[in-house]
Design a protein around this motif. Sequence first.
Motif, PDB file in Angstrom:
ATOM      1  N   LEU A 542      10.691  16.159  12.274  1.00 55.90           N
ATOM      2  CA  LEU A 542      11.346  17.443  11.996  1.00 55.90           C
ATOM      3  C   LEU A 542      11.877  17.503  10.573  1.00 55.90           C
ATOM      4  O   LEU A 542      11.791  18.551   9.908  1.00 55.90           O
ATOM      5  CB  LEU A 542      12.479  17.670  12.992  1.00 55.90           C
ATOM      6  CG  LEU A 542      12.073  18.046  14.420  1.00 55.90           C
ATOM      7  CD1 LEU A 542      13.281  18.136  15.329  1.00 55.90           C
ATOM      8  CD2 LEU A 542      11.312  19.368  14.443  1.00 55.90           C
ATOM      9  N   ASP A 545       8.913  18.098   8.236  1.00 59.78           N
ATOM     10  CA  ASP A 545       8.270  19.413   8.313  1.00 59.78           C
ATOM     11  C   ASP A 545       9.190  20.563   7.928  1.00 59.78           C
ATOM     12  O   ASP A 545       8.702  21.602   7.442  1.00 59.78           O
ATOM     13  CB  ASP A 545       7.749  19.644   9.741  1.00 59.78           C
ATOM     14  CG  ASP A 545       6.568  18.746  10.087  1.00 59.78           C
ATOM     15  OD1 ASP A 545       5.968  18.181   9.150  1.00 59.78           O
ATOM     16  OD2 ASP A 545       6.257  18.604  11.290  1.00 59.78           O
ATOM     17  N   PHE A 546      10.531  20.414   8.121  1.00 60.90           N
ATOM     18  CA  PHE A 546      11.391  21.592   7.994  1.00 60.90           C
ATOM     19  C   PHE A 546      12.565  21.443   7.024  1.00 60.90           C
ATOM     20  O   PHE A 546      13.166  22.457   6.669  1.00 60.90           O
ATOM     21  CB  PHE A 546      11.941  21.971   9.384  1.00 60.90           C
ATOM     22  CG  PHE A 546      10.897  22.467  10.329  1.00 60.90           C
ATOM     23  CD1 PHE A 546      10.441  23.769  10.257  1.00 60.90           C
ATOM     24  CD2 PHE A 546      10.351  21.627  11.286  1.00 60.90           C
ATOM     25  CE1 PHE A 546       9.470  24.226  11.126  1.00 60.90           C
ATOM     26  CE2 PHE A 546       9.381  22.070  12.154  1.00 60.90           C
ATOM     27  CZ  PHE A 546       8.928  23.378  12.089  1.00 60.90           C
ATOM     28  N   ILE A 564      12.913  27.657  16.560  1.00 63.78           N
ATOM     29  CA  ILE A 564      11.626  26.992  16.345  1.00 63.78           C
ATOM     30  C   ILE A 564      10.823  27.052  17.645  1.00 63.78           C
ATOM     31  O   ILE A 564      11.275  26.537  18.675  1.00 63.78           O
ATOM     32  CB  ILE A 564      11.819  25.523  15.917  1.00 63.78           C
ATOM     33  CG1 ILE A 564      12.783  25.415  14.733  1.00 63.78           C
ATOM     34  CG2 ILE A 564      10.493  24.868  15.606  1.00 63.78           C
ATOM     35  CD1 ILE A 564      12.294  26.083  13.479  1.00 63.78           C
ATOM     36  N   ALA A 568       5.565  27.217  15.397  1.00 64.45           N
ATOM     37  CA  ALA A 568       6.269  26.702  14.220  1.00 64.45           C
ATOM     38  C   ALA A 568       6.085  25.193  14.095  1.00 64.45           C
ATOM     39  O   ALA A 568       5.940  24.666  12.981  1.00 64.45           O
ATOM     40  CB  ALA A 568       7.746  27.050  14.300  1.00 64.45           C
ATOM     41  N   LEU A 569       6.094  24.480  15.237  1.00 65.53           N
ATOM     42  CA  LEU A 569       5.874  23.029  15.200  1.00 65.53           C
ATOM     43  C   LEU A 569       4.444  22.686  14.800  1.00 65.53           C
ATOM     44  O   LEU A 569       4.202  21.714  14.088  1.00 65.53           O
ATOM     45  CB  LEU A 569       6.191  22.420  16.575  1.00 65.53           C
ATOM     46  CG  LEU A 569       7.659  22.405  16.996  1.00 65.53           C
ATOM     47  CD1 LEU A 569       7.793  21.867  18.424  1.00 65.53           C
ATOM     48  CD2 LEU A 569       8.498  21.545  16.056  1.00 65.53           C
ATOM     49  N   PRO A 572       4.072  24.306  10.510  1.00 61.71           N
ATOM     50  CA  PRO A 572       5.390  24.460   9.871  1.00 61.71           C
ATOM     51  C   PRO A 572       5.339  25.216   8.542  1.00 61.71           C
ATOM     52  O   PRO A 572       6.263  25.977   8.227  1.00 61.71           O
ATOM     53  CB  PRO A 572       5.847  23.016   9.680  1.00 61.71           C
ATOM     54  CG  PRO A 572       4.610  22.193   9.745  1.00 61.71           C
ATOM     55  CD  PRO A 572       3.691  22.902  10.663  1.00 61.71           C
ATOM     56  N   GLU A 573       4.277  25.040   7.766  1.00 63.16           N
ATOM     57  CA  GLU A 573       4.193  25.733   6.467  1.00 63.16           C
ATOM     58  C   GLU A 573       4.106  27.238   6.655  1.00 63.16           C
ATOM     59  O   GLU A 573       4.745  28.008   5.925  1.00 63.16           O
ATOM     60  CB  GLU A 573       2.977  25.218   5.687  1.00 63.16           C
ATOM     61  CG  GLU A 573       3.113  23.751   5.258  1.00 63.16           C
ATOM     62  CD  GLU A 573       1.899  23.270   4.480  1.00 63.16           C
ATOM     63  OE1 GLU A 573       0.957  24.065   4.300  1.00 63.16           O
ATOM     64  OE2 GLU A 573       1.895  22.096   4.063  1.00 63.16           O
ATOM     65  N   CYS A 575       5.253  28.867   9.185  1.00 67.02           N
ATOM     66  CA  CYS A 575       6.571  29.294   9.680  1.00 67.02           C
ATOM     67  C   CYS A 575       7.548  29.492   8.518  1.00 67.02           C
ATOM     68  O   CYS A 575       8.244  30.508   8.459  1.00 67.02           O
ATOM     69  CB  CYS A 575       7.102  28.251  10.651  1.00 67.02           C
ATOM     70  SG  CYS A 575       8.820  28.504  11.160  1.00 67.02           S
ATOM     71  N   ILE A 576       7.579  28.537   7.598  1.00 66.45           N
ATOM     72  CA  ILE A 576       8.482  28.644   6.436  1.00 66.45           C
ATOM     73  C   ILE A 576       8.109  29.842   5.578  1.00 66.45           C
ATOM     74  O   ILE A 576       8.988  30.599   5.108  1.00 66.45           O
ATOM     75  CB  ILE A 576       8.434  27.351   5.602  1.00 66.45           C
ATOM     76  CG1 ILE A 576       8.914  26.148   6.438  1.00 66.45           C
ATOM     77  CG2 ILE A 576       9.271  27.490   4.339  1.00 66.45           C
ATOM     78  CD1 ILE A 576      10.338  26.231   6.905  1.00 66.45           C
TER      79      ILE A 576
END
Length: 587
Positions: A542, A545-546, A564, A568-569, A572-573, A575-576
């Motif tokens: 985590l 990734d975040f 999340i 998103a898992l 992750p990119e 999601c950001i």
Amino acid sequence: MKTTKEYSVKIPDPKEIEKEIGEFLSKKFGGEVKIISPASLAQESPAERHSPKKPKQIQFDLKPEELIAYLDQFIVRQDRAKAILATKICTHFNRIKHAQRHADDTEQLVGRIKNNVLMLGPTGVGKTYMIKLIARKLGVPFVKGDATKFSETGYVGGDVEDLVRDLVREADDDIELAQCGIIYIDEIDKIASSRNIIGADVSRTGVQRALLKPMEETDVDIKVPHDPISMFQELERFRKTGKRDKQSVNTRNILFIMSGAFGDLTEIINRRLTRQEIGFGSRIKGAESPDALLRQVKSEDLIQYGFESEFVGRLPVHAVLEQLSEADLFEILRSPNNPVILGKKLDFAAYGIQAKFSNGALSLLAKRAHGEKTGARGLVSAIETAILPFEKALPSSNATFLSVTEALIQSPDHALAEITRAAHDPSAADALKAGFESLVEEEKDFIRDYLEKNQKYLSQKYNLTLTSSRTAIVADFYARNTLDIENLFKKLKLYSDEIKNTELSFYKAHDINIVLEEDAIDHLLEKLIRREMRIENLNGRLNQDFELGLKLVREKTGKNRFFINRDALKFPEACIAGLLKQKPSMN
């Protein structure tokens, strides 16, 4: 003139004498022999001598229906017996707890009757298994004894009071806890008196009489008078404290449960019922099954069987267990908590081989076991006979799985030849693999149905929400591992708690509040179950990734709380990037 001689010699101090003797022994034996003063031994402090011990209170809050629901997970049929045992056992221990909390209201009560239980039923119906499950669930000291090993006090053989002393050992020498334990005595029908014996029957009637007082209420000395170890312990304590310490266990709150097959008891019951129906106006009865006859047992039948009336009177609760049918044996084998199939899977797992059983194979094994007329005990014999050739041969091969089907049991030589051929023939190997995978899917479907039927009980017991997606994960977990349902859920709960703890760890490390949604938790559970991720690497994953991305989002948008989900898992990119496009929050 002095009539007595006066001496001015100084009387030596005991400590100086001890020191001189110690130095002499040290020079003579080189430190191998030492003198120890009684004063140096541990003594009881005044506080220990005068401070009264607080009586421990039993921790028990189970209700009868909760205990029945627990037993239903492991035991097929026997509904009436489960209801009787669960009700009387829960009432017994809840009454003890109530008496401890309201001692002033109950200590003057006279004539209290203890609900000792007598279990009747043929061999292999689960009498001992049921009591072991109950003892494990309750968490109270539990001792199992065999009635055939005891004789009347004073004769060669075991003493029934030894069971009470064993209860103290099971409670780690905690007498207060031992006084709220369970003593289970099996094969009790073997101590019924024989009508053919002349003289004292010390191994039968004598044992019944020896059990009378413990079953009601008596004090049993922990120290056995003729035991040399107990004598030495008592001498040592007397030398240290100067007091005699007589410890005893009161059996007032110890529950006695006894069981036996009672093979000829049905004939006695049948004669009594037939005798009652003789005369004008009597109804002609058809032949009743042994189970139906046992359910009509009365105290007079047990007395005629060979038990003393005082002994029968101290067993007021009767629980009759029914003979198991072929269908019942099949259900036992299918149960995910069944120790017989799980044990055989573990046998093969010890060699790195995963074994699966088809429904057809289980049905055939149940049929063979039923033919042995020994109840559930016949299952072990039937399985061992059928599987032994494969347990012998496969560890020496390259096999990593075994599909136990009806055809394999009926033709073991042919099945072994096919497994041997698969080592050199890719097409044969593919066929065996496809057959194994179909059994895996069959097992998953069964576990999903089982979880849906028991969803409420399992969710409450393990405090774990069972969504449809999580049910599929649990079924996959079961199919990939050799675990019973209880240990499987404990492991799953451990994983779930560790996943939720990562939220707090992330907040403490970065001052950012993340909330993992249910589908995200399921995604991580799936990764852990499939061993695609280790539980100790969760926080690192985590953070990797975040951490930087969410800090950047916080600086740009001012937000500090993020939800999340599974996507998103997985991405992750993305999601950001999506969070960065959001408008800044208005504070």
